[in-house]
Motif scaffolding. Structure first.
Motif, PDB file in Angstrom:
ATOM      1  N   GLU A 179       4.061   2.588 -10.195  1.00 38.67           N
ATOM      2  CA  GLU A 179       4.515   1.771 -11.317  1.00 38.67           C
ATOM      3  C   GLU A 179       5.582   0.780 -10.868  1.00 38.67           C
ATOM      4  O   GLU A 179       5.567  -0.390 -11.265  1.00 38.67           O
ATOM      5  CB  GLU A 179       5.074   2.650 -12.456  1.00 38.67           C
ATOM      6  N   LEU A 180       6.505   1.262 -10.053  1.00 35.47           N
ATOM      7  CA  LEU A 180       7.589   0.410  -9.566  1.00 35.47           C
ATOM      8  C   LEU A 180       7.040  -0.716  -8.682  1.00 35.47           C
ATOM      9  O   LEU A 180       7.466  -1.863  -8.793  1.00 35.47           O
ATOM     10  CB  LEU A 180       8.609   1.252  -8.788  1.00 35.47           C
ATOM     11  N   THR A 181       6.077  -0.395  -7.849  1.00 32.74           N
ATOM     12  CA  THR A 181       5.487  -1.399  -6.965  1.00 32.74           C
ATOM     13  C   THR A 181       4.703  -2.431  -7.765  1.00 32.74           C
ATOM     14  O   THR A 181       4.809  -3.635  -7.507  1.00 32.74           O
ATOM     15  CB  THR A 181       4.572  -0.729  -5.915  1.00 32.74           C
ATOM     16  N   ALA A 182       3.940  -1.994  -8.732  1.00 25.80           N
ATOM     17  CA  ALA A 182       3.158  -2.922  -9.556  1.00 25.80           C
ATOM     18  C   ALA A 182       4.070  -3.843 -10.368  1.00 25.80           C
ATOM     19  O   ALA A 182       3.731  -5.004 -10.604  1.00 25.80           O
ATOM     20  CB  ALA A 182       2.226  -2.154 -10.489  1.00 25.80           C
ATOM     21  N   ALA A 183       5.237  -3.342 -10.764  1.00 27.46           N
ATOM     22  CA  ALA A 183       6.168  -4.146 -11.553  1.00 27.46           C
ATOM     23  C   ALA A 183       7.036  -5.056 -10.676  1.00 27.46           C
ATOM     24  O   ALA A 183       7.690  -5.960 -11.200  1.00 27.46           O
ATOM     25  CB  ALA A 183       7.072  -3.231 -12.378  1.00 27.46           C
ATOM     26  N   ASN A 184       7.028  -4.852  -9.379  1.00 26.05           N
ATOM     27  CA  ASN A 184       7.841  -5.658  -8.473  1.00 26.05           C
ATOM     28  C   ASN A 184       7.307  -7.081  -8.429  1.00 26.05           C
ATOM     29  O   ASN A 184       6.104  -7.299  -8.258  1.00 26.05           O
ATOM     30  CB  ASN A 184       7.826  -5.028  -7.078  1.00 26.05           C
ATOM     31  N   ARG A 185       8.206  -8.065  -8.572  1.00 33.13           N
ATOM     32  CA  ARG A 185       7.774  -9.467  -8.629  1.00 33.13           C
ATOM     33  C   ARG A 185       7.131  -9.925  -7.323  1.00 33.13           C
ATOM     34  O   ARG A 185       6.284 -10.813  -7.334  1.00 33.13           O
ATOM     35  CB  ARG A 185       8.955 -10.366  -8.967  1.00 33.13           C
ATOM     36  N   TYR A 186       7.561  -9.358  -6.198  1.00 28.27           N
ATOM     37  CA  TYR A 186       7.012  -9.779  -4.911  1.00 28.27           C
ATOM     38  C   TYR A 186       5.767  -8.974  -4.538  1.00 28.27           C
ATOM     39  O   TYR A 186       4.739  -9.540  -4.186  1.00 28.27           O
ATOM     40  CB  TYR A 186       8.080  -9.636  -3.824  1.00 28.27           C
ATOM     41  N   LEU A 187       5.840  -7.665  -4.632  1.00 36.34           N
ATOM     42  CA  LEU A 187       4.729  -6.815  -4.197  1.00 36.34           C
ATOM     43  C   LEU A 187       3.639  -6.659  -5.239  1.00 36.34           C
ATOM     44  O   LEU A 187       2.516  -6.282  -4.910  1.00 36.34           O
ATOM     45  CB  LEU A 187       5.251  -5.430  -3.794  1.00 36.34           C
ATOM     46  N   GLY A 188       3.959  -6.955  -6.499  1.00 33.01           N
ATOM     47  CA  GLY A 188       2.988  -6.763  -7.576  1.00 33.01           C
ATOM     48  C   GLY A 188       1.688  -7.516  -7.355  1.00 33.01           C
ATOM     49  O   GLY A 188       0.609  -7.011  -7.643  1.00 33.01           O
ATOM     50  N   GLU A 220       0.836  -1.206   0.000  1.00 35.74           N
ATOM     51  CA  GLU A 220       0.000   0.000   0.000  1.00 35.74           C
ATOM     52  C   GLU A 220       0.869   1.254   0.000  1.00 35.74           C
ATOM     53  O   GLU A 220       0.624   2.193  -0.760  1.00 35.74           O
ATOM     54  CB  GLU A 220      -0.927  -0.001   1.216  1.00 35.74           C
ATOM     55  N   ALA A 221       1.919   1.254   0.825  1.00 40.62           N
ATOM     56  CA  ALA A 221       2.842   2.396   0.848  1.00 40.62           C
ATOM     57  C   ALA A 221       3.536   2.540  -0.499  1.00 40.62           C
ATOM     58  O   ALA A 221       3.729   3.658  -0.993  1.00 40.62           O
ATOM     59  CB  ALA A 221       3.867   2.224   1.969  1.00 40.62           C
ATOM     60  N   GLY A 222       3.897   1.408  -1.109  1.00 39.39           N
ATOM     61  CA  GLY A 222       4.509   1.444  -2.433  1.00 39.39           C
ATOM     62  C   GLY A 222       3.578   2.011  -3.487  1.00 39.39           C
ATOM     63  O   GLY A 222       4.011   2.725  -4.394  1.00 39.39           O
ATOM     64  N   GLN A 223       2.284   1.721  -3.369  1.00 41.13           N
ATOM     65  CA  GLN A 223       1.315   2.274  -4.317  1.00 41.13           C
ATOM     66  C   GLN A 223       1.240   3.789  -4.188  1.00 41.13           C
ATOM     67  O   GLN A 223       1.030   4.485  -5.173  1.00 41.13           O
ATOM     68  CB  GLN A 223      -0.072   1.682  -4.074  1.00 41.13           C
ATOM     69  N   TRP A 224       1.381   4.308  -2.985  1.00 41.60           N
ATOM     70  CA  TRP A 224       1.329   5.760  -2.779  1.00 41.60           C
ATOM     71  C   TRP A 224       2.615   6.424  -3.270  1.00 41.60           C
ATOM     72  O   TRP A 224       2.571   7.486  -3.863  1.00 41.60           O
ATOM     73  CB  TRP A 224       1.148   6.099  -1.312  1.00 41.60           C
ATOM     74  N   LEU A 225       3.770   5.800  -3.001  1.00 47.09           N
ATOM     75  CA  LEU A 225       5.054   6.434  -3.293  1.00 47.09           C
ATOM     76  C   LEU A 225       5.549   6.193  -4.719  1.00 47.09           C
ATOM     77  O   LEU A 225       6.074   7.103  -5.350  1.00 47.09           O
ATOM     78  CB  LEU A 225       6.112   5.946  -2.294  1.00 47.09           C
ATOM     79  N   ALA A 226       5.436   4.975  -5.198  1.00 46.83           N
ATOM     80  CA  ALA A 226       5.931   4.628  -6.535  1.00 46.83           C
ATOM     81  C   ALA A 226       5.036   3.550  -7.132  1.00 46.83           C
ATOM     82  O   ALA A 226       5.396   2.381  -7.161  1.00 46.83           O
ATOM     83  CB  ALA A 226       7.379   4.152  -6.452  1.00 46.83           C
TER      84      ALA A 226
END
Length: 168
Positions: free
Chosen positions: A51-60, A43-49
């Motif tokens: 595209e990067l979070t969605a592309a992350n193999r673990y957090l995506g 969730e924090a990744g969605q707020w901060l970055a």
């Protein structure tokens, strides 16, 4: 006012077993907590970055949908509120930093942070925390749950033997 006595281990175990049973019945899941922190990170990744979070193999996988609307979020919040209510009603709420007589507050906080991070990483590598693997896995009679509990307690005894001198 003196604090109320703790529950007997027998009644506390029965209450925990009933809570675990109700969790299975009502949500279809066992108890667990570590997945909440992964979802919070997503969730924090969605707020901060985003595209990067969605592309992350673990957090995506966690960002598809609403990470904080998962059942585990409400379980962790309920555990926090329940613990707070229990501490207040038992007159045992005292914010403090537990430490040994020879350890300072700063070193205790650093060690707690390092221990928490290592425990969190271990929980993610094991694909579950002590409550998820130990309680829920044991209740489901999963061999992995029992192996985890044996290793968890063995590691705890070994580590306490190693750090005993520092704590005292």
């Amino acid at each position: 006012m003196f604090p109320r006595p703790f529950w007997s281990p027998l009644w506390a175990g029965i209450a925990l077993g009933l809570a675990l049973f109700l969790t299975f019945v009502l949500t279809g899941h066992g108890l667990g907590a570590s997945g909440f922190f992964t979802r919070l990170t997503a969730e924090a990744g969605q707020w901060l970055a985003p595209e990067l979070t969605a592309a992350n193999r673990y957090l995506g996988d966690y960002v598809r949908g609403e990470p904080l609307q998962a059942w585990i979020t409400w379980e962790v919040l309920g555990a926090f509120v329940g613990a707070l209510v229990g501490a207040l009603s038992g007159r045992r709420f005292r914010p403090q930093i537990e430490r040994g007589p020879s350890s300072g507050v700063g070193s205790r906080l650093v060690l707690a942070l390092v221990g928490g991070v290592l425990t969190g990483l271990g929980a993610r590598l094991a694909r579950g925390c002590t409550s998820g693997l130990g309680l829920s896995g044991g209740a489901a009679l999963a061999v992995g749950g029992f192996v985890f509990l044996i290793c968890f307690f063995a590691a705890g005894f070994l580590f306490s033997f190693i750090v005993r001198r520092y704590w005292q």
